[in-house]
Design a protein around this motif. Structure first.
Motif, PDB file in Angstrom:
ATOM      1  N   UNK A 104      -2.099  -6.219   4.569  1.00  0.00           N
ATOM      2  CA  UNK A 104      -3.534  -6.228   4.869  1.00  0.00           C
ATOM      3  C   UNK A 104      -4.020  -7.637   5.155  1.00  0.00           C
ATOM      4  N   UNK A 105      -4.910  -7.759   6.126  1.00  0.00           N
ATOM      5  CA  UNK A 105      -5.665  -8.980   6.332  1.00  0.00           C
ATOM      6  C   UNK A 105      -7.057  -8.683   5.812  1.00  0.00           C
ATOM      7  N   UNK A 106      -7.456  -9.368   4.739  1.00  0.00           N
ATOM      8  CA  UNK A 106      -8.646  -9.003   3.975  1.00  0.00           C
ATOM      9  C   UNK A 106      -9.872  -8.839   4.867  1.00  0.00           C
ATOM     10  N   UNK A 107     -10.558  -7.690   4.682  1.00  0.00           N
ATOM     11  CA  UNK A 107     -11.827  -7.468   5.363  1.00  0.00           C
ATOM     12  C   UNK A 107     -11.729  -6.959   6.784  1.00  0.00           C
ATOM     13  N   UNK A 108     -10.582  -6.385   7.165  1.00  0.00           N
ATOM     14  CA  UNK A 108     -10.460  -5.849   8.525  1.00  0.00           C
ATOM     15  C   UNK A 108     -11.503  -4.756   8.756  1.00  0.00           C
ATOM     16  N   UNK A 109     -12.188  -4.758   9.900  1.00  0.00           N
ATOM     17  CA  UNK A 109     -13.193  -3.719  10.168  1.00  0.00           C
ATOM     18  C   UNK A 109     -12.531  -2.389  10.497  1.00  0.00           C
ATOM     19  N   UNK A 110     -13.266  -1.287  10.366  1.00  0.00           N
ATOM     20  CA  UNK A 110     -12.687   0.046  10.606  1.00  0.00           C
ATOM     21  C   UNK A 110     -12.080   0.219  11.994  1.00  0.00           C
TER      22      UNK A 110
ATOM     23  N   UNK B  69      -7.049  -2.259   4.409  1.00  0.00           N
ATOM     24  CA  UNK B  69      -8.462  -1.889   4.392  1.00  0.00           C
ATOM     25  C   UNK B  69      -9.231  -2.465   3.236  1.00  0.00           C
ATOM     26  N   UNK B  70      -8.543  -3.067   2.263  1.00  0.00           N
ATOM     27  CA  UNK B  70      -9.254  -3.634   1.124  1.00  0.00           C
ATOM     28  C   UNK B  70     -10.191  -4.749   1.591  1.00  0.00           C
ATOM     29  N   UNK B  71     -11.338  -4.815   0.936  1.00  0.00           N
ATOM     30  CA  UNK B  71     -12.342  -5.795   1.328  1.00  0.00           C
ATOM     31  C   UNK B  71     -13.451  -5.202   2.156  1.00  0.00           C
TER      32      UNK B  71
END
Length: 618
Positions: A170-176, A203-205
């Protein structure tokens, strides 16, 4: 006294009625969950191949013959690509931006994959010259930024008949919308599940992104591995969003595996399956350089497969659990039973027990049927955790005071504690609790409050023949104060060792004892039961008609309370097979008999020496 007997009988009957219908259902479901899937990591295969000079696919076929037909594959990242020589650092061109780092990618297909992935993630990338790419990926991000997939390898694994688990990071804060694009990749058509890499789930963040991940898992019918003890950020939220696609998974990470031998690593994996109903094992291999590295790992993998088969588990493809929960009528019986026993505990100290019964029933019923159903279940279990172990001990205290502590009294106390244990084991037998998305509330409170109630009741009941003030101030000898101080420190240690994540881990001696008991008795008994609780009961039984100083009685009754509380707590582990919890109790009870005899012999020797010393004037 007569009314108490009637109330106890009614509370036990209510649990018995529910048990007749729900125990067979739980046993049947748990029997269906004995399929275990074992997956290995492709990165480990590549390292073993590099260490031994073997072909990776040939090694993979050897592993498959040992019972491992599922392969986990991580996405590319700069650090691993450099380690295997597919990417190398390149010099910074003159006048290049300070936030760029440059790498040489000799493989054109790999280069195109990485450029496409970086653009998708919003990372800046530029190609200068032949094969050289500048990226704004910082050194600390080298193992955190996903650079796409080895598509050819995934296709080959599928053609060879392996099940593929993809491991995105995950890359923190990826948008939907980015999450959507990542899952639109055709590689996901070839995967059966996902186990996220790193310290957070994809999806975390961003709550909306986690909801998108949950929806896509459901639409694509992909399971995701909820890895215990790792604590990936966002895992509980994702599991609660999509429990029907969640599979509890266990793995020994490479940084921990360095501290294990093949035997201890195997035993940890077996313990996860046997004691915590883990159905997916993500098995990492030993990759440290060694001249017998291949033999080392094949023996490890083979031993794990053999022990699982010997334990009655079946090799197969894991499937997520279908939703299940106790029926509403059963919850009503559980609420009534817990409220009845809770009112008896209240009545042992204060008037108005029937008012407490009405209040408890109204509160638990409102929470369960009109409010948050899951919270209602937890509150009912918490009341049971406080009431049943406490009342069981009260019954034995009364029997001891009235000189009728015998087999019948002990059987009655165990009947009550078993009723409470069955209540929590059946009322919380729900998909969310089995997956450990939800857990029993108030573990430490359930270990502390019953002991406080027991200590107070010991004095209130008159079993000691002295008041609290007399026992503490008037009759204690100096050495007894020392004993109480030691026991006080022991109580602090006891509290720090309770709960799912104890503050103090087991020591080396205790760990060796646990391992030995597992080998001898298959299901290791709880230490607090066979070393503390039940032996205290046998000592009290042996001294039921003999005078005993108040301080020693208090210690023994509290020790018995520890045993009953621990017994109840075992049944709160909903993820552990019901039969195994019963075996654990039976083993503890049997083992406590010789332990109790040893304690009695020790007491006899101490008393004998003490009398001798008194005669000698010492």
């Amino acid at each position: 006294m007569k009314s108490r007997v009637i109330v106890i009988a009614l509370s036990v009957i209510l649990i018995a009625i529910a048990s007749v219908f729900l125990v067979p259902e739980r046993l049947e479901r748990e029997q269906e969950w004995r399929t275990v899937e074992k997956a290995i990591d492709w990165w480990d295969i590549e390292i073993l191949a590099a260490r031994t000079g073997a072909d990776p696919m040939e090694l993979l076929e050897i592993v498959r013959e040992l019972g491992y037909g599922t392969v986990g594959l991580s996405d590319y990242d700069l650090r691993s690509l450099q380690q295997v020589g597919k990417v190398s650092p390149a010099p910074r061109p003159a006048g290049a931006p300070r936030d760029r780092r440059y790498f040489f990618f000799p493989d054109e297909a790999l280069r195109a994959e990485i450029l496409n992935q970086l653009a998708l993630l919003g990372k800046q990338a530029e190609e200068i010259g032949v094969g050289t790419v500048g990226v704004n990926v910082f050194q600390e991000e080298e193992d955190k930024v996903s650079l796409g997939w080895n598509r050819e390898l995934i296709s080959e694994l599928r053609e060879r008949g392996f099940r593929v688990i993809l491991r995105p990071r995950n890359l923190h804060g990826l948008p939907p919308q980015v999450i959507e694009e990542l899952f639109n990749d055709e590689v996901w058509d070839q995967a059966v599940g996902v186990i996220f890499s790193g310290d957070e789930v994809l999806g975390n963040g961003n709550r909306a992104s986690l909801e998108t991940v949950a929806r896509i898992l459901r639409e694509r019918d992909l399971f995701w591995g909820y890895v215990e003890f790792v604590g990936q950020k966002g895992e509980v939220t994702l599991a609660s969003l999509v429990p029907e696609q969640t599979v509890r998974t266990h793995s020994v990470p490479p940084d921990e595996l360095k501290n294990y031998t093949p035997t201890t690593a195997r035993d940890r994996l077996l313990r996860a399956v046997r004691e915590r109903s883990i159905r997916m094992l993500y098995v990492r291999m030993f990759t440290a350089p060694s001249h017998i590295i291949l033999e080392h790992n094949t023996a490890y993998l083979s031993s794990l497969s053999d022990e699982l088969e010997r334990g009655g588990f079946i090799k197969g493809n894991v499937e997520p659990l279908s939703p299940f929960s106790p029926p509403q009528w059963a919850h009503l019986l559980f609420i009534l039973s817990a409220s009845l026993v809770g009112s008896l505990v209240w009545g042992a100290f204060l008037p108005g027990k029937w008012g407490i019964f009405v209040l408890l029933t109204a509160f638990l019923g409102t929470m369960t049927f009109l409010g948050d159903h899951t919270s209602g279940m937890k509150y009912t279990a918490l009341v049971a955790g406080l009431a049943y172990p406490t009342l069981s001990t009260f019954l034995l205290i009364d029997a001891f005071r009235e000189k009728r502590l015998d087999g019948k009294a002990i059987a009655t106390a165990f009947l009550v504690i078993f009723a409470g244990a069955f209540l929590v084991a059946l009322s919380l037998f729900d998909q969310l609790f089995v997956l450990r998305i939800e857990q029993y509330w108030g573990v430490k409170i359930s270990f502390i409050l019953p002991l406080i109630f027991i200590a107070l009741y010991v004095f209130r009941s008159g079993v000691l023949g002295v008041s609290l003030g007399q026992a503490v101030l008037g009759t204690l000898k100096r050495y007894e104060l020392v004993i109480l101080a030691v026991l006080g420190m022991g109580f602090i240690l006891y509290i720090t060792r309770t709960g799912n994540f104890p503050l103090l881990p087991a020591g080396a001696i205790e760990s060796r004892m646990r391992s030995l008991l597992e080998q001898i008795m298959f299901m290791r008994p709880r230490t607090k039961e066979f070393l503390i609780g039940y032996p205290a009961l046998w000592v009290l039984l042996a001294y039921r008609n003999k005078p005993m100083r108040a301080v020693y009685q208090v210690v023994l009754w509290l020790a018995l309370g520890v045993g009953f509380v621990t017994f109840f707590n075992s049944f709160c582990h909903i993820h552990t097979d019901f039969v195994f919890v019963l075996l654990r109790f039976l083993n503890a009870l049997l083992l406590s008999i010789p332990v109790g005899l040893i304690y009695l012999v020790g007491i006899w020797i101490i008393l004998f020496l003490w009398r001798k010393m008194e005669r000698w004037g010492v």
